[in-house]
Design an enzyme around this catalytic site. Sequence first.
Site, PDB file in Angstrom:
ATOM      1  N   SER A   1      44.461  44.554  47.463  1.00 55.37           N
ATOM      2  CA  SER A   1      43.275  44.364  46.611  1.00 55.37           C
ATOM      3  C   SER A   1      42.581  43.062  46.991  1.00 55.37           C
ATOM      4  O   SER A   1      43.230  42.122  47.487  1.00 55.37           O
ATOM      5  CB  SER A   1      43.693  44.283  45.149  1.00 55.37           C
ATOM      6  OG  SER A   1      42.595  43.907  44.331  1.00 55.37           O
TER       7      SER A   1
ATOM      8  N   GLY B   1      42.832  58.736  40.836  1.00 56.07           N
ATOM      9  CA  GLY B   1      42.079  57.705  41.533  1.00 56.07           C
ATOM     10  C   GLY B   1      42.167  57.722  43.051  1.00 56.07           C
ATOM     11  O   GLY B   1      41.950  58.747  43.700  1.00 56.07           O
TER      12      GLY B   1
ATOM     13  N   TYR C   1      48.546  40.001  37.977  1.00 55.56           N
ATOM     14  CA  TYR C   1      48.127  41.113  38.840  1.00 55.56           C
ATOM     15  C   TYR C   1      47.744  40.585  40.226  1.00 55.56           C
ATOM     16  O   TYR C   1      48.174  41.138  41.251  1.00 55.56           O
ATOM     17  CB  TYR C   1      46.959  41.876  38.208  1.00 55.56           C
ATOM     18  CG  TYR C   1      46.415  42.965  39.118  1.00 55.56           C
ATOM     19  CD1 TYR C   1      47.178  44.105  39.394  1.00 55.56           C
ATOM     20  CD2 TYR C   1      45.173  42.844  39.729  1.00 55.56           C
ATOM     21  CE1 TYR C   1      46.700  45.096  40.246  1.00 55.56           C
ATOM     22  CE2 TYR C   1      44.689  43.825  40.580  1.00 55.56           C
ATOM     23  CZ  TYR C   1      45.457  44.961  40.838  1.00 55.56           C
ATOM     24  OH  TYR C   1      44.990  45.934  41.693  1.00 55.56           O
TER      25      TYR C   1
ATOM     26  N   ASN D   1      50.404  53.490  47.473  1.00 54.96           N
ATOM     27  CA  ASN D   1      49.220  53.347  46.627  1.00 54.96           C
ATOM     28  C   ASN D   1      49.563  53.121  45.158  1.00 54.96           C
ATOM     29  O   ASN D   1      48.816  52.445  44.450  1.00 54.96           O
ATOM     30  CB  ASN D   1      48.370  54.625  46.785  1.00 54.96           C
ATOM     31  CG  ASN D   1      47.346  54.772  45.687  1.00 54.96           C
ATOM     32  OD1 ASN D   1      46.316  54.103  45.678  1.00 54.96           O
ATOM     33  ND2 ASN D   1      47.634  55.665  44.727  1.00 54.96           N
TER      34      ASN D   1
ATOM     35  N   THR E   1      48.414  61.180  41.783  1.00 55.59           N
ATOM     36  CA  THR E   1      47.927  61.994  40.664  1.00 55.59           C
ATOM     37  C   THR E   1      46.592  61.516  40.113  1.00 55.59           C
ATOM     38  O   THR E   1      46.066  62.110  39.167  1.00 55.59           O
ATOM     39  CB  THR E   1      48.962  61.977  39.512  1.00 55.59           C
ATOM     40  OG1 THR E   1      49.222  60.612  39.159  1.00 55.59           O
ATOM     41  CG2 THR E   1      50.257  62.652  39.909  1.00 55.59           C
TER      42      THR E   1
HETATM   43  P1  NDP Z   1      44.693  54.942  38.853  1.00 53.20           P
HETATM   44  O1  NDP Z   1      45.215  54.456  37.551  1.00 53.20           O
HETATM   45  O2  NDP Z   1      43.583  55.921  38.834  1.00 53.20           O
HETATM   46  O3  NDP Z   1      45.874  55.508  39.749  1.00 53.20           O
HETATM   47  C1  NDP Z   1      47.112  54.844  39.856  1.00 53.20           C
HETATM   48  C2  NDP Z   1      48.165  55.821  40.330  1.00 53.20           C
HETATM   49  O4  NDP Z   1      49.408  55.125  40.470  1.00 53.20           O
HETATM   50  C3  NDP Z   1      48.389  56.950  39.337  1.00 53.20           C
HETATM   51  O5  NDP Z   1      48.669  58.142  40.037  1.00 53.20           O
HETATM   52  C4  NDP Z   1      49.613  56.460  38.571  1.00 53.20           C
HETATM   53  O6  NDP Z   1      50.366  57.487  37.961  1.00 53.20           O
HETATM   54  C5  NDP Z   1      50.397  55.855  39.733  1.00 53.20           C
HETATM   55  N1  NDP Z   1      51.474  55.010  39.258  1.00 53.20           N
HETATM   56  C6  NDP Z   1      51.402  53.907  38.472  1.00 53.20           C
HETATM   57  N2  NDP Z   1      52.624  53.447  38.216  1.00 53.20           N
HETATM   58  C7  NDP Z   1      53.491  54.264  38.854  1.00 53.20           C
HETATM   59  C8  NDP Z   1      54.899  54.307  38.983  1.00 53.20           C
HETATM   60  N3  NDP Z   1      55.678  53.394  38.393  1.00 53.20           N
HETATM   61  N4  NDP Z   1      55.456  55.300  39.709  1.00 53.20           N
HETATM   62  C9  NDP Z   1      54.695  56.217  40.305  1.00 53.20           C
HETATM   63  N5  NDP Z   1      53.365  56.251  40.228  1.00 53.20           N
HETATM   64  C10 NDP Z   1      52.776  55.269  39.502  1.00 53.20           C
HETATM   65  O7  NDP Z   1      44.237  53.610  39.634  1.00 53.20           O
HETATM   66  P2  NDP Z   1      43.715  53.405  41.134  1.00 53.20           P
HETATM   67  O8  NDP Z   1      43.612  54.678  41.855  1.00 53.20           O
HETATM   68  O9  NDP Z   1      42.529  52.551  41.043  1.00 53.20           O
HETATM   69  O10 NDP Z   1      44.910  52.522  41.716  1.00 53.20           O
HETATM   70  C11 NDP Z   1      45.584  52.837  42.917  1.00 53.20           C
HETATM   71  C12 NDP Z   1      45.941  51.551  43.637  1.00 53.20           C
HETATM   72  O11 NDP Z   1      44.749  50.878  44.005  1.00 53.20           O
HETATM   73  C13 NDP Z   1      46.747  50.564  42.803  1.00 53.20           C
HETATM   74  O12 NDP Z   1      47.734  49.977  43.621  1.00 53.20           O
HETATM   75  C14 NDP Z   1      45.715  49.509  42.400  1.00 53.20           C
HETATM   76  O13 NDP Z   1      46.292  48.258  42.166  1.00 53.20           O
HETATM   77  C15 NDP Z   1      44.856  49.515  43.640  1.00 53.20           C
HETATM   78  N6  NDP Z   1      43.516  48.971  43.491  1.00 53.20           N
HETATM   79  C16 NDP Z   1      42.642  49.514  42.571  1.00 53.20           C
HETATM   80  C17 NDP Z   1      41.376  48.992  42.450  1.00 53.20           C
HETATM   81  C18 NDP Z   1      40.399  49.474  41.437  1.00 53.20           C
HETATM   82  O14 NDP Z   1      39.414  48.755  41.153  1.00 53.20           O
HETATM   83  N7  NDP Z   1      40.542  50.665  40.880  1.00 53.20           N
HETATM   84  C19 NDP Z   1      40.935  47.905  43.337  1.00 53.20           C
HETATM   85  C20 NDP Z   1      41.928  47.417  44.235  1.00 53.20           C
HETATM   86  C21 NDP Z   1      43.162  47.957  44.315  1.00 53.20           C
HETATM   87  P3  NDP Z   1      50.212  57.742  36.359  1.00 53.20           P
HETATM   88  O15 NDP Z   1      48.901  58.414  36.199  1.00 53.20           O
HETATM   89  O16 NDP Z   1      51.403  58.574  36.042  1.00 53.20           O
HETATM   90  O17 NDP Z   1      50.241  56.392  35.718  1.00 53.20           O
HETATM   91  C1  8X3 Z   2      41.570  45.883  41.474  1.00 53.61           C
HETATM   92  C2  8X3 Z   2      40.290  45.152  41.661  1.00 53.61           C
HETATM   93  O1  8X3 Z   2      39.029  43.061  40.985  1.00 53.61           O
HETATM   94  O2  8X3 Z   2      39.762  44.567  39.209  1.00 53.61           O
HETATM   95  O3  8X3 Z   2      42.564  45.377  42.287  1.00 53.61           O
HETATM   96  O4  8X3 Z   2      41.348  43.191  40.381  1.00 53.61           O
HETATM   97  S1  8X3 Z   2      40.118  43.936  40.505  1.00 53.61           S
END
Ligand code: NDP
Ligand code: 8X3
Length: 253
Positions: free
Chosen positions: A140, A13, A153, A87, A11
């Site tokens: 990550s 990112g 984290y 994800n 939903t």
């Molecule tokens: P967003 O917050 O934009 O997206 C996260 C997504 O995960 C949302 O759709 C959220 O839903 C969903 N989510 C969180 N908790 C749950 C749950 N309990 N059940 C179902 N869905 C859930 O962040 P990102 O797109 O950046 O994150 C996606 C992944 O990438 C994560 O695993 C994050 O750790 C990883 N990541 C992100 C980085 C960054 O810098 N952005 C870097 C490295 C890794 P809802 O909107 O309902 O909360």
């Molecule tokens: C997300 C990237 O560097 O903010 O995993 O932890 S960082």
Amino acid sequence: MSKIVLITGATSGIGAACAFRFAKAGGYDLILTGRNARKLEDVTARVKETGCRVLPLLFDVRVRESCIRAVEQLPSEWREIDILVNNAGLALGLEPEFEGRFEDWDTMIDTNIKGLLNMTRLVVPGMVERGRGHVINIGSVAGDAAYANGGVYCATKAAVKTLTDGLRLDLAATPVRVTNVKPGLVETNFSNVRFHGDTQRASRVYEGIEPLTGDDIADVVLYATQAPAHVQIAEVLVLATHQASGSVIHRES
Ligand code: NDP
Ligand code: 8X3
């Protein structure tokens, strides 16, 4: 025949970007999962506009019974999942380990580790049975080494690395491939969530550097899944050009 892709946390990112990337590539049917009904409806409608078939599933990856129900009740034409993108995940808080909030730790551990395990346990046996499949875990750079104030984290993403490696070992005798995609700074809703809705603090994370986008990561995910069957992209670290590690970021002032 189209391949079936299940993306958790679709939903927002990176998850949403992956959905659009697969949809635009063509040849994929998408199971999009999320826990926010309005956001899930919205992303489903927008992905469907590309002509892609989409099955939205509303559940929280932390709730094992809901994961089981969602996978067991898949309509027959959606059962044979070819690609699982684990994800869904989040960071909560940025403070010393001796000051962090217990509830933030529980949420990160339950989502990033146990949620990923729930989905892996439910989807991978079918892949093994059918003799085809690919699991992409979104790890990550934070899993490579701890950075200050991010210990819990970072530990969850180190766990994602170890679990991905473990799964790859356990599947070595099968054609099922396993990939850990490890992004650095990606501008999504991630930092808003981490700082509990403090958007000003969140925007400072991306100041003075051009961060990655969800699309940059989706490109890597698609590449890994489209590599020839004998090629297993085991792990990919993707950083912004001015980021060197989890804690070394060059910012223009
Ligand atoms: P967003 O917050 O934009 O997206 C996260 C997504 O995960 C949302 O759709 C959220 O839903 C969903 N989510 C969180 N908790 C749950 C749950 N309990 N059940 C179902 N869905 C859930 O962040 P990102 O797109 O950046 O994150 C996606 C992944 O990438 C994560 O695993 C994050 O750790 C990883 N990541 C992100 C980085 C960054 O810098 N952005 C870097 C490295 C890794 P809802 O909107 O309902 O909360
Ligand atoms: C997300 C990237 O560097 O903010 O995993 O932890 S960082």
